[in-house]
Motif scaffolding. Structure first.
Motif, short mmCIF file in Angstrom:
data_model
loop_
_atom_site.label_atom_id
_atom_site.label_comp_id
_atom_site.label_asym_id
_atom_site.label_seq_id
_atom_site.Cartn_x
_atom_site.Cartn_y
_atom_site.Cartn_z
N GLN A 90 28.23 39.28 -0.20
CA GLN A 90 29.41 40.01 0.23
C GLN A 90 30.01 39.50 1.54
O GLN A 90 31.14 39.86 1.88
CB GLN A 90 29.07 41.50 0.36
CG GLN A 90 28.61 42.11 -0.96
CD GLN A 90 28.27 43.59 -0.82
OE1 GLN A 90 28.11 44.10 0.27
NE2 GLN A 90 28.15 44.26 -1.95
N PHE A 91 29.25 38.64 2.26
CA PHE A 91 29.74 38.14 3.54
C PHE A 91 29.37 36.66 3.68
O PHE A 91 28.36 36.21 3.15
CB PHE A 91 29.14 38.93 4.69
CG PHE A 91 29.40 40.40 4.63
CD1 PHE A 91 30.62 40.91 5.02
CD2 PHE A 91 28.43 41.27 4.14
CE1 PHE A 91 30.87 42.28 4.94
CE2 PHE A 91 28.67 42.63 4.06
CZ PHE A 91 29.90 43.13 4.46
N PRO A 92 30.18 35.89 4.40
CA PRO A 92 29.84 34.47 4.62
C PRO A 92 28.60 34.32 5.47
O PRO A 92 28.29 35.18 6.31
CB PRO A 92 31.07 33.94 5.38
CG PRO A 92 32.16 34.93 5.15
CD PRO A 92 31.48 36.25 5.00
N PRO A 93 27.84 33.24 5.31
CA PRO A 93 26.72 32.96 6.21
C PRO A 93 27.23 32.62 7.61
O PRO A 93 28.42 32.29 7.79
CB PRO A 93 26.04 31.75 5.56
CG PRO A 93 27.09 31.12 4.70
CD PRO A 93 27.99 32.23 4.26
N LYS A 94 26.37 32.69 8.59
CA LYS A 94 26.78 32.48 9.98
C LYS A 94 27.37 31.09 10.21
O LYS A 94 28.22 30.91 11.09
CB LYS A 94 25.58 32.71 10.91
CG LYS A 94 25.13 34.16 10.98
CD LYS A 94 23.97 34.33 11.95
CE LYS A 94 23.55 35.80 12.02
NZ LYS A 94 22.39 35.99 12.95
N ALA A 95 26.92 30.11 9.43
CA ALA A 95 27.40 28.74 9.62
C ALA A 95 28.83 28.54 9.12
O ALA A 95 29.45 27.52 9.40
CB ALA A 95 26.47 27.76 8.91
N TYR A 96 29.36 29.53 8.41
CA TYR A 96 30.75 29.46 7.95
C TYR A 96 31.64 30.02 9.05
O TYR A 96 31.59 31.21 9.36
CB TYR A 96 30.92 30.25 6.65
CG TYR A 96 32.30 30.15 6.04
CD1 TYR A 96 32.64 29.08 5.23
CD2 TYR A 96 33.25 31.14 6.29
CE1 TYR A 96 33.91 28.99 4.67
CE2 TYR A 96 34.51 31.06 5.72
CZ TYR A 96 34.84 29.98 4.92
OH TYR A 96 36.10 29.89 4.38
N LYS A 97 32.47 29.17 9.65
CA LYS A 97 33.15 29.53 10.90
C LYS A 97 34.63 29.87 10.75
O LYS A 97 35.16 30.69 11.50
CB LYS A 97 33.01 28.38 11.90
CG LYS A 97 31.57 28.02 12.26
CD LYS A 97 30.86 29.16 12.97
CE LYS A 97 29.46 28.76 13.42
NZ LYS A 97 28.74 29.87 14.08
N LYS A 98 35.35 29.24 9.81
CA LYS A 98 36.80 29.44 9.78
C LYS A 98 37.33 29.37 8.35
O LYS A 98 36.72 28.75 7.48
CB LYS A 98 37.50 28.39 10.64
CG LYS A 98 37.27 26.96 10.18
CD LYS A 98 38.00 25.98 11.08
CE LYS A 98 37.79 24.54 10.59
NZ LYS A 98 38.52 23.56 11.43
N PRO A 99 38.47 30.01 8.09
CA PRO A 99 39.05 30.00 6.75
C PRO A 99 39.36 28.58 6.26
O PRO A 99 39.81 27.73 7.03
CB PRO A 99 40.35 30.79 6.93
CG PRO A 99 40.12 31.66 8.12
CD PRO A 99 39.26 30.84 9.02
N GLY A 100 39.07 28.33 5.00
CA GLY A 100 39.34 27.03 4.42
C GLY A 100 38.24 26.01 4.62
O GLY A 100 38.28 24.91 4.06
N GLN A 101 37.24 26.36 5.44
CA GLN A 101 36.12 25.45 5.68
C GLN A 101 35.36 25.19 4.38
O GLN A 101 35.25 26.07 3.52
CB GLN A 101 35.17 26.09 6.71
CG GLN A 101 33.89 25.32 6.96
CD GLN A 101 32.96 26.08 7.90
OE1 GLN A 101 33.39 26.91 8.69
NE2 GLN A 101 31.67 25.80 7.81
#
Length: 455
Positions: A60-71
């Motif tokens: 339901q949520f991105p992992p912490k290493a995912y930082k910005k939209p479109g990454q």
């Protein structure tokens, strides 16, 4: 007269073309959503042997290493290894979990095609407001006349507890894919010797149906708007396509326009539907192949086969990363299977058979729809002789920034010509799909705006 009417209704239900009076479910049945069923209607429980686990909410949520939209997405399962690999040599052990199209790929490419099978992870999830709207839709939504559309539904799955084939198909067509997206990626037709030329496009899609808080009256039948500009190669650059898709296709069929960069003219494209070939796909994909299936279902008779357990592409975080260059991914005949991930999932199986007197290059089609997301994962297509001709696979993963199960690339195989087409490659792009940009509004998707932007 009443007996005749009852007989007609029964016939329509059996054929999968339910009338409005028979499409709705009771409040008691709808109460299964979020209890014995997932909020979108999948079976919450594990299968008999536990190889398909219980659904526990998905990612339901991105992992912490995912930082910005479109990454580019971070793989949430970096330590996972295949449980086993299906090959042409051991296929007999696993045939019940394979589609006819997948079996044909093993037969066509016995030395190179394989399917690494991983632990099943039910990562499917959607925002709570989509769940809420799905629940509301469940007791109100009905098929339009002849099943060629949906009424009384907005902002969620219309038929989470489906009673007919067309309800399942409309769940796929109307599934949640964000509210507005911008994507720049490549597609490619791969020849028998492995040669190819990349075609790069930028596409924008406005899902009017999922505009937050919109009512059916405000929606006014406008399901989605789509525009795509070709950026490369130079001989195709500047061309564009605009399409308006409608929820009730009895009321308003699809409208489309094309922009010719050389002539600087916008022309209506009345034939952008059904089996019209996609130019960039070198004849390997039809218009209604796109997204595994789209558009009006009126040329087919539809049958709901039921649920089965199949190996389908799922949680494919590796295959679309920059660490996998296109030249390593594209092989003669098929994608490099070392980068693919397949899992066992329950799927709805729907068959479509061409109606007498109707025209389409596919005489029969069989679709395998993921129960957790309503996404078609595999489609098998047959010619007029009943011979398997093409097989399409959507390499699914959870775009957890939404969240939603979407495809990171679609692959369309012609097993007779031994060629294939890939759509939606982001491997060599600086980013993948961006869902964060503000909606430009419906006026942005007009023929006038297409002409202005194409200059």
């Amino acid at each position: 007269m009443m007996k005749s009417g009852l007989l007609l209704s029964t016939i329509l239900i059996v054929c999968g073309l339910s009338t409005s009076a028979h499409a709705q479910i009771s409040a008691k049945e709808a109460a299964k959503l979020g209890t014995t069923l997932t909020p979108l209607g999948g079976d919450r429980t594990a299968n008999a042997d536990g190889s398909i686990p219980e659904w526990r909410g998905g990612i339901q949520f991105p992992p912490k290493a995912y930082k910005k939209p479109g990454q580019h997405h971070v793989n949430p399962f970096p330590s996972d290894k295949p449980l086993f690999v299906v090959t042409a040599q051991n296929i007999e052990q696993y045939e019940e979990f394979l589609t006819d199209g997948q079996k044909a790929l093993f037969k066509t490419y016995p030395d190179t095609f394989k399917m690494p099978i991983y632990k099943t992870r039910r990562t499917a999830a959607s925002p709570q407001w989509v769940y809420d709207n799905t629940y509301k839709n469940s007791t109100k939504a009905v098929l339009a006349e002849g099943g060629i559309g949906v009424k009384n539904s907005v902002g969620g799955i219309p038929f989470p507890i489906p009673k007919s084939s067309l309800e399942v198909m409309w769940n796929h067509i109307t599934r949640y894919r964000g509210e507005y997206l911008v994507r720049e990626g490549s597609e490619v037709a791969v020849h028998t010797d492995g040669s190819y030329v990349l075609i790069t496009t930028k596409a924008e899609v406005l899902f009017n149906y999922y505009e937050r808080g919109i009512t059916e009256e405000e929606l006014d039948n406008n399901f989605l708007s789509y525009v795509s500009f070709t950026k490369a190669p130079a001989r195709l650059a500047g061309g564009a396509v605009l399409s308006h898709e409608y929820l009730n296709q009895v009321k308003q069929p699809r409208r489309a326009w094309g922009y010719n960069a050389g002539q600087r003219r916008v022309r209506k494209a009345p034939s952008l539907a059904y089996d019209t070939p996609i130019a960039a796909a070198d004849g390997l994909r039809t218009v209604d192949d796109t997204d595994m299936y789209n558009g009006s279902p009126d040329r087919y008779d539809w049958k709901l086969v039921g649920k089965e357990e199949k190996y389908i592409p799922y949680n494919n975080y590796v295959i679309s990363t920059p660490e996998v260059p296109v030249k390593s991914l594209l092989m003669p005949g098929h994608l490099n299977p070392d980068y693919a991930r397949y899992e066992k999932h329950r799927v709805w199986v729907v068959e479509a058979t061409l109606k007498p007197g109707k025209r389409h290059i596919y005489h029969k089609r069989r679709f395998y729809i993921d129960e957790d997301s309503w996404t078609i994962a595999v489609a098998d297509q047959y010619d007029e002789r009943g011979q398997l001709w093409r097989v399409s696979m959507a390499y699914l993963k959870n775009f957890y920034e939404l969240p939603a199960i979407l495809t990171c690339m679609d692959v369309f195989h012609d097993v007779l010509a031994r060629r294939y087409h890939v759509q939606g490659m982001f491997n060599e792009e600086p980013q993948t799909i961006d869902f964060s940009q503000a909606s430009p509004g419906s006026r942005y998707f007009s023929p006038q705006e297409l002409r202005r932007r194409g200059r």
